[in-house]
Design a protein around this motif. Structure first.
Motif, mmCIF file in Angstrom:
data_model
loop_
_atom_site.group_PDB
_atom_site.id
_atom_site.type_symbol
_atom_site.label_atom_id
_atom_site.label_comp_id
_atom_site.label_asym_id
_atom_site.label_seq_id
_atom_site.Cartn_x
_atom_site.Cartn_y
_atom_site.Cartn_z
ATOM 1 N N THR A 9 86.867 27.281 -34.397
ATOM 2 C CA THR A 9 86.275 28.124 -33.277
ATOM 3 C C THR A 9 87.210 29.319 -33.265
ATOM 4 N N ILE A 10 86.371 30.412 -33.492
ATOM 5 C CA ILE A 10 87.088 31.706 -33.493
ATOM 6 C C ILE A 10 86.497 32.449 -32.309
ATOM 7 N N PHE A 11 87.262 33.214 -31.526
ATOM 8 C CA PHE A 11 87.053 34.202 -30.376
ATOM 9 C C PHE A 11 87.245 35.722 -31.002
ATOM 10 N N PHE A 12 86.309 36.465 -30.973
ATOM 11 C CA PHE A 12 86.329 38.040 -31.035
ATOM 12 C C PHE A 12 85.947 38.584 -29.795
ATOM 13 N N ALA A 13 87.021 39.056 -28.999
ATOM 14 C CA ALA A 13 86.683 39.586 -27.605
ATOM 15 C C ALA A 13 86.023 41.025 -27.859
ATOM 16 N N GLY A 14 86.250 41.658 -28.866
ATOM 17 C CA GLY A 14 85.528 43.125 -28.974
ATOM 18 C C GLY A 14 86.540 43.911 -27.882
ATOM 19 N N ASP A 15 86.089 45.131 -27.393
ATOM 20 C CA ASP A 15 86.732 45.944 -26.597
ATOM 21 C C ASP A 15 86.472 45.229 -25.141
ATOM 22 N N THR A 16 87.781 44.981 -24.473
ATOM 23 C CA THR A 16 87.267 44.496 -23.038
ATOM 24 C C THR A 16 88.563 44.387 -22.327
ATOM 25 N N SER A 17 88.417 44.416 -21.000
ATOM 26 C CA SER A 17 89.443 44.231 -20.155
ATOM 27 C C SER A 17 89.879 42.506 -20.024
ATOM 28 N N ASN A 18 90.909 42.115 -19.281
ATOM 29 C CA ASN A 18 90.997 40.763 -19.073
ATOM 30 C C ASN A 18 89.927 40.462 -17.656
ATOM 31 N N PHE A 19 89.272 39.449 -17.665
ATOM 32 C CA PHE A 19 88.571 39.254 -16.607
ATOM 33 C C PHE A 19 88.389 37.603 -16.388
ATOM 34 N N GLY A 20 88.118 37.264 -15.287
ATOM 35 C CA GLY A 20 88.177 35.877 -14.729
ATOM 36 C C GLY A 20 87.298 34.935 -15.723
ATOM 37 N N ASP A 21 85.987 35.335 -16.315
ATOM 38 C CA ASP A 21 85.231 34.399 -17.003
ATOM 39 C C ASP A 21 86.323 34.013 -18.417
ATOM 40 N N THR A 79 91.021 49.585 -23.250
ATOM 41 C CA THR A 79 90.994 48.314 -23.251
ATOM 42 C C THR A 79 92.251 47.824 -22.327
ATOM 43 N N MET A 80 92.205 46.378 -22.328
ATOM 44 C CA MET A 80 93.513 45.865 -21.684
ATOM 45 C C MET A 80 94.685 46.219 -22.885
ATOM 46 N N GLY A 81 95.892 46.006 -22.039
ATOM 47 C CA GLY A 81 97.267 46.378 -22.918
ATOM 48 C C GLY A 81 97.714 44.762 -23.249
ATOM 49 N N PRO A 82 99.089 44.947 -23.585
ATOM 50 C CA PRO A 82 99.599 43.570 -24.119
ATOM 51 C C PRO A 82 99.642 42.755 -22.705
ATOM 52 N N ILE A 139 97.686 37.664 -20.329
ATOM 53 C CA ILE A 139 96.931 36.681 -19.247
ATOM 54 C C ILE A 139 95.646 36.238 -19.868
ATOM 55 N N CYS A 140 94.964 36.974 -20.538
ATOM 56 C CA CYS A 140 93.731 36.644 -21.220
ATOM 57 C C CYS A 140 93.935 35.306 -22.203
ATOM 58 N N ALA A 141 95.031 35.552 -23.013
ATOM 59 C CA ALA A 141 95.235 34.404 -23.978
ATOM 60 C C ALA A 141 95.343 33.260 -23.221
ATOM 61 N N THR A 142 96.215 33.346 -22.167
ATOM 62 C CA THR A 142 96.576 32.039 -21.270
ATOM 63 C C THR A 142 95.219 31.342 -20.700
ATOM 64 N N ARG A 143 94.267 32.135 -20.294
ATOM 65 C CA ARG A 143 92.963 31.722 -19.914
ATOM 66 C C ARG A 143 92.255 31.051 -20.907
ATOM 67 N N LEU A 144 92.269 31.872 -22.064
ATOM 68 C CA LEU A 144 91.518 31.207 -23.319
ATOM 69 C C LEU A 144 92.251 30.078 -23.920
ATOM 70 N N ASN A 145 93.543 29.968 -23.398
ATOM 71 C CA ASN A 145 94.053 28.663 -24.128
ATOM 72 C C ASN A 145 93.966 28.687 -25.676
ATOM 73 N N SER A 146 93.867 29.740 -26.258
ATOM 74 C CA SER A 146 93.613 29.820 -27.671
ATOM 75 C C SER A 146 94.886 29.404 -28.542
ATOM 76 N N LYS A 147 94.666 28.694 -29.707
ATOM 77 C CA LYS A 147 95.883 28.067 -30.370
ATOM 78 C C LYS A 147 96.716 29.354 -30.989
ATOM 79 N N LYS A 155 105.491 37.457 -24.417
ATOM 80 C CA LYS A 155 104.808 36.788 -23.280
ATOM 81 C C LYS A 155 104.039 35.635 -23.440
ATOM 82 N N LEU A 156 104.018 35.159 -24.626
ATOM 83 C CA LEU A 156 103.320 33.903 -24.889
ATOM 84 C C LEU A 156 104.256 32.908 -25.696
#
Length: 227
Positions: free
Chosen positions: A135-147, A169-172, A177-185, A208-209
Motif C-alpha cells: 500500500t503506497i500513499f502519494f500525498a501530493g502537495d499538502t499541509s499536515n492535517f488531522g485526517d 507545502t509542509m516542511g520537515p 507529524i504527518c508520518a506519525t499520523r499515517l503510521n507508514s513503515k 524526527k522519526l
C-alpha cells in the motif's frame, strides 16, 4: 515493487508484472530529473494542475497511450489536448489492471496555465495505491492535517511520499507529524531543493522519526529501493 525517485515530486512504481506507474511527471525543465519524455509509462497520476506537477503528462500520455488519472477538471483539459484520461474525484476509487487506486484529499491550491492565463483545475489530491500486496500513499502537495490520522487507521501504509519543501507545502517538522499520523513503515521525502524557495535538509525529517523509517532518494544511482 521497485520505488524510483525522478526528482521534485516525480516518483515511479515499477510493479512485478512490468507495469510502470508514474506520479506528477515533471520532466522537462526539472533540474533534478534523471529521465526524458521518452521514458515508458503505463499509468500517469497527477495530483494537481501546477506546471511542476502536471509537467509532461500530455506528452507521456500520447507517446505511451497511457491514461492520465486525475480530478475531472484536470482530465477535461488533458482530453482537449488529445490525451487519454481516467478521471476520479476526491474520495473515489477504482480497480485498474495494476490494482486499486483511491483518490485522497490534500490541502493545496490547483490551477493550470492556458495561453498565459490561470484556469481552475479542480481540487488538489493525493493517491492511495494497492499493488503487489503493498500500500503506497502519494500525498501530493499538502499541509499536515488531522485526517492523515484517519488515513493511517484505515490503511496499512507501506510507503508514504511526503513533501517537505515548506513555504508551499509542509516542511520537515510538519511532515514528521504527518508520518506519525499515517503510521507508514517507510517515508520518502519529495518536493524539496528543486528551486531556491523550497531548500530543505531532508536529515531534518530523519532525526524526527524512528531509525530506518525515512528513505532519502536522489535521482539516478541512489534513487531506488525495493519493497
Amino acid at each position: 515493487m521497485k520505488i524510483i525517485y525522478h526528482g521534485h515530486s516525480c516518483v515511479e512504481l515499477q510493479l512485478q508484472n512490468g507495469l510502470h506507474l508514474i506520479f506528477d511527471p515533471f520532466i522537462t525543465n526539472n533540474p533534478q530529473t534523471d529521465i526524458t519524455v521518452d521514458y515508458p509509462v503505463d499509468f500517469i497520476f497527477v495530483s494537481h494542475g501546477h506546471s511542476h506537477h502536471n509537467g509532461d503528462m500530455i506528452t507521456l500520455s500520447k507517446k505511451n497511450k497511457a491514461p492520465i488519472i486525475a480530478v475531472p477538471e484536470l482530465t477535461y483539459y488533458a482530453e482537449k489536448e488529445s490525451a487519454i484520461t481516467y478521471p476520479i474525484n476526491l474520495g473515489g476509487s477504482a480497480n485498474l489492471p495494476f490494482g486499486f487506486v483511491k483518490m485522497m484529499h490534500a490541502q493545496h491550491s490547483s490551477s493550470i496555465n492556458v495561453d498565459g492565463k490561470l484556469k481552475y483545475a479542480g481540487d488538489a489530491a493525493g493517491f492511495l495505491i494497492k499493488a503487489d500486496n503493498k500500500t503506497i500513499f502519494f500525498a501530493g502537495d499538502t499541509s499536515n492535517f488531522g485526517d492523515m490520522a484517519i488515513f493511517g487507521k484505515a490503511f496499512d501504509i507501506d510507503v508514504a511520499f511526503l513533501p517537505i519543501g515548506g513555504r508551499f507545502t509542509m516542511g520537515p517538522a510538519e511532515a514528521a507529524i504527518c508520518a506519525t499520523r499515517l503510521n507508514s513503515k517507510y517515508v520518502v521525502p519529495i518536493h524539496y531543493n528543486t528551486f531556491p524557495e523550497i531548500q530543505q535538509n531532508p536529515d531534518d525529517l530523519v532525526t524526527k522519526l524512528p531509525q530506518g523509517v525515512v528513505k532519502i532518494l536522489t535521482p539516478g544511482q541512489n534513487g531506488t529501493f525495493d519493497i
